[in-house]
Design a protein around this motif. Structure first.
Motif, PDB file in Angstrom:
ATOM      1  N   ALA A  67       9.614   1.153   1.036  1.00  0.00           N
ATOM      2  CA  ALA A  67       8.867   0.369   2.029  1.00  0.00           C
ATOM      3  C   ALA A  67       9.809  -0.503   2.857  1.00  0.00           C
ATOM      4  O   ALA A  67       9.647  -0.626   4.079  1.00  0.00           O
ATOM      5  N   LEU A  68      10.796  -1.118   2.229  1.00  0.00           N
ATOM      6  CA  LEU A  68      11.764  -1.932   2.966  1.00  0.00           C
ATOM      7  C   LEU A  68      12.680  -1.061   3.819  1.00  0.00           C
ATOM      8  O   LEU A  68      12.989  -1.398   4.969  1.00  0.00           O
ATOM      9  N   PHE A  69      13.148   0.044   3.252  1.00  0.00           N
ATOM     10  CA  PHE A  69      14.045   0.942   3.978  1.00  0.00           C
ATOM     11  C   PHE A  69      13.383   1.466   5.246  1.00  0.00           C
ATOM     12  O   PHE A  69      13.957   1.414   6.333  1.00  0.00           O
ATOM     13  N   TYR A  70      12.166   1.955   5.110  1.00  0.00           N
ATOM     14  CA  TYR A  70      11.419   2.437   6.268  1.00  0.00           C
ATOM     15  C   TYR A  70      10.959   1.279   7.166  1.00  0.00           C
ATOM     16  O   TYR A  70      11.009   1.358   8.392  1.00  0.00           O
ATOM     17  N   GLY A  71      10.471   0.214   6.550  1.00  0.00           N
ATOM     18  CA  GLY A  71       9.911  -0.898   7.317  1.00  0.00           C
ATOM     19  C   GLY A  71      10.911  -1.524   8.264  1.00  0.00           C
ATOM     20  O   GLY A  71      10.563  -1.930   9.384  1.00  0.00           O
ATOM     21  N   GLY A  72      12.159  -1.634   7.847  1.00  0.00           N
ATOM     22  CA  GLY A  72      13.164  -2.208   8.720  1.00  0.00           C
ATOM     23  C   GLY A  72      13.480  -1.354   9.924  1.00  0.00           C
ATOM     24  O   GLY A  72      13.945  -1.862  10.959  1.00  0.00           O
ATOM     25  N   MET A  73      13.217  -0.053   9.829  1.00  0.00           N
ATOM     26  CA  MET A  73      13.582   0.862  10.913  1.00  0.00           C
ATOM     27  C   MET A  73      12.520   0.981  11.997  1.00  0.00           C
ATOM     28  O   MET A  73      12.786   1.506  13.073  1.00  0.00           O
ATOM     29  N   VAL A  74      11.294   0.537  11.731  1.00  0.00           N
ATOM     30  CA  VAL A  74      10.257   0.588  12.778  1.00  0.00           C
ATOM     31  C   VAL A  74      10.291  -0.708  13.574  1.00  0.00           C
ATOM     32  O   VAL A  74      11.005  -1.651  13.237  1.00  0.00           O
ATOM     33  N   ARG A  75       9.505  -0.781  14.636  1.00  0.00           N
ATOM     34  CA  ARG A  75       9.414  -2.012  15.415  1.00  0.00           C
ATOM     35  C   ARG A  75       8.550  -3.031  14.673  1.00  0.00           C
ATOM     36  O   ARG A  75       7.730  -2.679  13.830  1.00  0.00           O
ATOM     37  N   ALA A  76       8.749  -4.292  15.000  1.00  0.00           N
ATOM     38  CA  ALA A  76       8.089  -5.385  14.269  1.00  0.00           C
ATOM     39  C   ALA A  76       6.578  -5.239  14.253  1.00  0.00           C
ATOM     40  O   ALA A  76       5.914  -5.631  13.291  1.00  0.00           O
ATOM     41  N   LYS A  77       6.011  -4.662  15.302  1.00  0.00           N
ATOM     42  CA  LYS A  77       4.561  -4.552  15.408  1.00  0.00           C
ATOM     43  C   LYS A  77       3.974  -3.477  14.498  1.00  0.00           C
ATOM     44  O   LYS A  77       2.752  -3.337  14.404  1.00  0.00           O
ATOM     45  N   ASN A  78       4.845  -2.727  13.803  1.00  0.00           N
ATOM     46  CA  ASN A  78       4.362  -1.641  12.944  1.00  0.00           C
ATOM     47  C   ASN A  78       4.846  -1.728  11.495  1.00  0.00           C
ATOM     48  O   ASN A  78       4.623  -0.803  10.718  1.00  0.00           O
ATOM     49  N   ILE A  79       5.479  -2.839  11.123  1.00  0.00           N
ATOM     50  CA  ILE A  79       6.043  -2.912   9.772  1.00  0.00           C
ATOM     51  C   ILE A  79       4.958  -2.891   8.698  1.00  0.00           C
ATOM     52  O   ILE A  79       5.113  -2.254   7.647  1.00  0.00           O
ATOM     53  N   LEU A  80       3.836  -3.554   8.933  1.00  0.00           N
ATOM     54  CA  LEU A  80       2.775  -3.563   7.923  1.00  0.00           C
ATOM     55  C   LEU A  80       2.062  -2.219   7.866  1.00  0.00           C
ATOM     56  O   LEU A  80       1.645  -1.769   6.790  1.00  0.00           O
ATOM     57  N   SER A  81       1.902  -1.582   8.992  1.00  0.00           N
ATOM     58  CA  SER A  81       1.293  -0.253   9.018  1.00  0.00           C
ATOM     59  C   SER A  81       2.110   0.715   8.168  1.00  0.00           C
ATOM     60  O   SER A  81       1.567   1.450   7.332  1.00  0.00           O
ATOM     61  N   LEU A  82       3.426   0.702   8.385  1.00  0.00           N
ATOM     62  CA  LEU A  82       4.299   1.587   7.608  1.00  0.00           C
ATOM     63  C   LEU A  82       4.252   1.226   6.127  1.00  0.00           C
ATOM     64  O   LEU A  82       4.166   2.101   5.258  1.00  0.00           O
ATOM     65  N   SER A  83       4.284  -0.066   5.835  1.00  0.00           N
ATOM     66  CA  SER A  83       4.240  -0.521   4.440  1.00  0.00           C
ATOM     67  C   SER A  83       2.929  -0.126   3.769  1.00  0.00           C
ATOM     68  O   SER A  83       2.911   0.280   2.600  1.00  0.00           O
ATOM     69  N   MET A  84       1.826  -0.238   4.483  1.00  0.00           N
ATOM     70  CA  MET A  84       0.522   0.176   3.959  1.00  0.00           C
ATOM     71  C   MET A  84       0.494   1.672   3.660  1.00  0.00           C
ATOM     72  O   MET A  84      -0.039   2.112   2.638  1.00  0.00           O
ATOM     73  N   GLN A  85       1.050   2.458   4.562  1.00  0.00           N
ATOM     74  CA  GLN A  85       1.059   3.907   4.355  1.00  0.00           C
ATOM     75  C   GLN A  85       1.814   4.272   3.076  1.00  0.00           C
ATOM     76  O   GLN A  85       1.371   5.110   2.304  1.00  0.00           O
ATOM     77  N   VAL A  86       2.945   3.623   2.845  1.00  0.00           N
ATOM     78  CA  VAL A  86       3.720   3.883   1.632  1.00  0.00           C
ATOM     79  C   VAL A  86       2.978   3.373   0.395  1.00  0.00           C
ATOM     80  O   VAL A  86       2.812   4.094  -0.600  1.00  0.00           O
TER      81      VAL A  86
END
Length: 480
Positions: A67-86
């Motif tokens: 979640a951190l590895f992927y979350g850091g690579m997206v834009r700030a407006k999508n970090i929670l979306s990516l984290s939720m998906q994981v």
């Protein structure tokens, strides 16, 4: 988790109860169990302690590592979306694994799917209430089947989480979850069964018994393919699904025209470090025993990753003129992916070679191939996981050779180590890679198309512009 021939350093004599202590759910185990009175299996506390630890390490590598590895690579407006998906995908698949996944992957059935003997994780206690055993890779050595199922659960739950990075920032949360269910059921489970299901070492007593046991194993296992911890099952399987997904969903808004740079590279670095630590549970835990051979798997995992970081860093320095932290972090994952199928089959120098090859080839795939073909694999799932998995799987056939420091393959009947040839084993590895790519690509294509017809895959342009965090989840990762 190496469901192939044993790499255990300790080869104990066939125990008195060996006939009844075979692989979980296999026909051999069931027939023997029916013929014998319930007797508690003998487990080693060290093996149990290590496998519990390894299972926790794999959970840690996903939550929070991935979640951190992927979350850091997206834009700030999508970090929670990516984290939720994981986060939610991991939990969803864990539940499905307990209901039907484990049974379809690791019980007797056809060469492609298991059966229904372990639906709802049933029948893992004998008539006297004792925990049933699962085979390891040494004759007469077992772990509780509950523990084996839990360890395998982490692999099954992790793999769909890898895929979401390919189409990050543009796919509906509901579509992600439906895809995870379909892909897990029709891609992950059959590939896991094909690669890792076998009868267990105690079934290999004579040449005739060995032939019969192998005939009941998974399709890719029957080929003789080597995959210690998931190069085909996890990484190639997920990587090709990610490529299919990003092609069908389309590019992110602004791709190639505006900055889509990572919003927090330190997050990605920390995530990569957590993944590296957790990966020792992933690879070394796949040995299933806390024996001396686990040390070889450990050092191979360590060395290949370090070599890949250096290969990616200096390769990027030459190609782009500057080495980046994002590149070094990606190199670590590339090395971990590449050594995963090989970690129990090669020596330390083979691990170094695989790490260098994985780092350089994945770097070129991410920097050159992606730009040349123009696909928008947001977080380089294909370039790192699929390409790295292919490199590692094929080179396993090369560096498994004892002439190059590899272990060869153990013959349970003869009690000796052997090796055919680099050419023969490499060709087997290539066939296993091709089967995995075709199977996963077909399942992924059908699943994506079906979801698109039913509910649509992609968020609206307005939602994509606003960011999935607020539009889909009603919250923000940061409040300024």
């Amino acid at each position: 988790m190496n469901k192939l021939l044993s790499m255990g350093a300790k080869l104990t004599p066939l125990a008195l109860l060996a006939a009844s202590l075979l692989a979980p759910g296999s026909a051999f185990a069931q027939e023997a169990a029916e013929a014998a009175a319930p007797v508690a299996a003998s487990f080693d506390k060290g093996d149990i302690a290590w496998m519990l630890t390894a299972t926790l390490l794999v959970i840690f590598m996903v939550l929070p590592g991935l979640a951190l590895f992927y979350g850091g690579m997206v834009r700030a407006k999508n970090i929670l979306s990516l984290s939720m998906q994981v986060f939610v995908t991991f939990c969803l698949i864990a539940v499905l694994w307990s209901i039907y996944g484990y049974s379809l992957a690791f019980t007797s059935g056809s060469a492609f799917f298991g059966g229904f003997d372990r639906l709802f994780l049933k029948d893992m206690l004998d008539a006297a209430g004792n925990l049933l055993p699962a085979a390891t890779f040494s004759k007469g050595v077992y772990v509780p089947e509950y523990l084996y199922a839990a360890f395998q659960m982490t692999f099954a739950a992790l793999t769909p989480c890898l895929i979401v990075g390919a189409f990050a920032e543009r796919m509906k949360f509901s579509a992600v979850l439906i895809f995870a269910v379909l892909w897990f059921t029709f891609a992950y489970l059959p590939i896991a069964h094909m690669v890792w299901f076998w009868a267990g070492p105690d079934a290999y007593t004579t040449a005739e018994a060995a032939a019969a046991a192998t005939a009941g194993a998974g399709y890719i296992f029957q080929m003789g393919a080597l995959d210690f911890a998931g190069g085909t099952v996890v990484h190639i399987n997920a990587g090709i699904a990610g490529l299919v997904g990003c092609l069908l969903i389309g590019k992110r808004k602004g791709f190639g025209n505006s900055s889509l740079a990572p919003h927090n590279v330190p997050f990605t670095m920390v995530g990569a470090a957590i993944l590296w630590v957790g990966w020792f549970g992933f690879n070394v835990g796949s040995n299933l025993e806390a024996n001396a051979f686990a040390a070889q798997v450990f050092i191979n995992t360590f060395l290949a990753t370090a070599a890949a970081v250096l290969a990616w860093t200096f390769g990027e320095w030459l190609v782009r003129g500057k080495p980046t932290m994002l590149g070094a972090a990606s190199g670590a994952i590339a090395g971990l992916v590449a050594i995963t199928p090989a970690c129990g089959w090669v020596g330390p120098m083979g691990a170094l070679a695989i790490g260098v090859a994985g780092g350089l080839i994945c770097m070129l795939a991410v920097i050159k191939l992606k730009a040349m073909l123009g696909y928008d694999d947001s977080l380089d799932v294909f370039g790192v996981h699929c390409v790295g998995g292919i490199v590692g799987a094929i080179l396993t056939g090369v560096f498994n050779s004892p002439d190059l420091g590899g272990t060869g393959v153990y013959d349970y009947v003869a009690g000796t180590w052997g090796f055919t040839s680099i050419g023969a084993q490499t060709w087997i590895q290539i066939k296993a890679v091709l089967v995995t790519i075709v199977w996963s690509a077909v399942v992924s294509f059908i699943a994506f198309k079906l979801i698109d017809v039913l509910i649509g895959l992609r968020v609206t342009e307005e939602v994509e512009t606003e960011g999935l965090d607020t539009a889909e989840h009603g919250e923000r990762g940061y409040h300024m």
